[in-house]
Design an enzyme around this catalytic site. Sequence first.
Site, PDB file in Angstrom:
ATOM      1  N   SER A 112      45.808 -17.390  14.211  1.00 48.93           N
ATOM      2  CA  SER A 112      45.853 -17.554  12.761  1.00 48.93           C
ATOM      3  C   SER A 112      45.439 -16.269  12.058  1.00 48.93           C
ATOM      4  O   SER A 112      44.663 -15.458  12.602  1.00 48.93           O
ATOM      5  CB  SER A 112      44.907 -18.684  12.340  1.00 48.93           C
ATOM      6  OG  SER A 112      44.748 -18.733  10.940  1.00 48.93           O
ATOM      7  N   TYR A 148      36.615 -21.951  12.064  1.00 49.12           N
ATOM      8  CA  TYR A 148      38.024 -22.103  12.451  1.00 49.12           C
ATOM      9  C   TYR A 148      38.576 -20.767  12.943  1.00 49.12           C
ATOM     10  O   TYR A 148      39.237 -20.688  13.986  1.00 49.12           O
ATOM     11  CB  TYR A 148      38.830 -22.614  11.265  1.00 49.12           C
ATOM     12  CG  TYR A 148      40.318 -22.661  11.490  1.00 49.12           C
ATOM     13  CD1 TYR A 148      40.907 -23.694  12.218  1.00 49.12           C
ATOM     14  CD2 TYR A 148      41.151 -21.675  10.961  1.00 49.12           C
ATOM     15  CE1 TYR A 148      42.277 -23.730  12.425  1.00 49.12           C
ATOM     16  CE2 TYR A 148      42.517 -21.713  11.163  1.00 49.12           C
ATOM     17  CZ  TYR A 148      43.082 -22.738  11.893  1.00 49.12           C
ATOM     18  OH  TYR A 148      44.437 -22.768  12.091  1.00 49.12           O
ATOM     19  N   LYS A 152      39.967 -19.478  16.766  1.00 42.99           N
ATOM     20  CA  LYS A 152      41.229 -18.804  17.029  1.00 42.99           C
ATOM     21  C   LYS A 152      41.010 -17.521  17.830  1.00 42.99           C
ATOM     22  O   LYS A 152      41.796 -17.183  18.718  1.00 42.99           O
ATOM     23  CB  LYS A 152      41.960 -18.529  15.724  1.00 42.99           C
ATOM     24  CG  LYS A 152      42.450 -19.787  15.026  1.00 42.99           C
ATOM     25  CD  LYS A 152      43.397 -20.597  15.905  1.00 42.99           C
ATOM     26  CE  LYS A 152      43.991 -21.788  15.197  1.00 42.99           C
ATOM     27  NZ  LYS A 152      44.917 -22.560  16.075  1.00 42.99           N
TER      28      LYS A 152
END
Length: 277
Positions: A112, A148, A152
């Site tokens: 991401s 988050y 990743k």
Amino acid sequence: MNVVITGGAGTVGTAITDHLAEEHTITSVDVEAHSDPDVESVVADLRETDLRPHLEDKDALIHLAHVPQEHGNPGDTEITPFEAHRENLALHADAVGAAAEAGVDSIVYASSNHAVGRYEDDHAPEIYYPEYGLTVDHTVAPRPDSMYGVEKVYGEGCCRLAAEAHDVRAYALRICAVRDREYDHPYGDAERGVDRGKFDRGGDAYDEQVARLKAMWQSRRDLAKQVECCLSDDTVEYDVFYGVSDNDRRWFDIDHAREVLGYEPADDGEEWDAPPE
């Protein structure tokens, strides 16, 4: 090519299957059934299911699956190992480890832009507008903007280990902004905000969402094209690429994907001056 997609029924998964299901034999492993009859659908929660049997005699794994979480999402900078975070770390390691053990040729991993999201945080909102001048490429240090983003980066590390220690080609795609079919255009986030009652069309908040997505958007067909480039490549050991369309105001580099993978995106957010009717 025989391909397994974890999380195949979601936004990114269906962008891939919408365009590639006729060219490849695809199995989706997801907590939800896949709606495309050309896709084999395995309904399973990978926190409770061994992925290895589904990877037997397969050529590639496209790993998209992610445990939804209430905390640690982009915008939340608290550093805490909440339960969903632990589950995601295990999920990524299990999936990549299963692919390495199964002997697949390649792994395409949905990383991401949030793995390097602090670059945006440092320069927003000016970065959303043309000629700002910042370029973030595959050589920059990871700068996650949230737990988050940390997850990743961890997944990228698992993929690199698989490539260098287990002879699996691995492609980390730092996907920028792929949206559902309804919002697959550079006005998508702004229109979704209007639909959800967050702001009015034409206001400052709406305009900023448009400016950001005109930089960040990767159309569904461009994402599928980039994934196809990864599946057909036989030169990469491990590498990082940005998942973004050829947007004039983007700050993420795609020259590396062009040179290494032959990725030629078809879309540019700047070509839109209004949402679709």
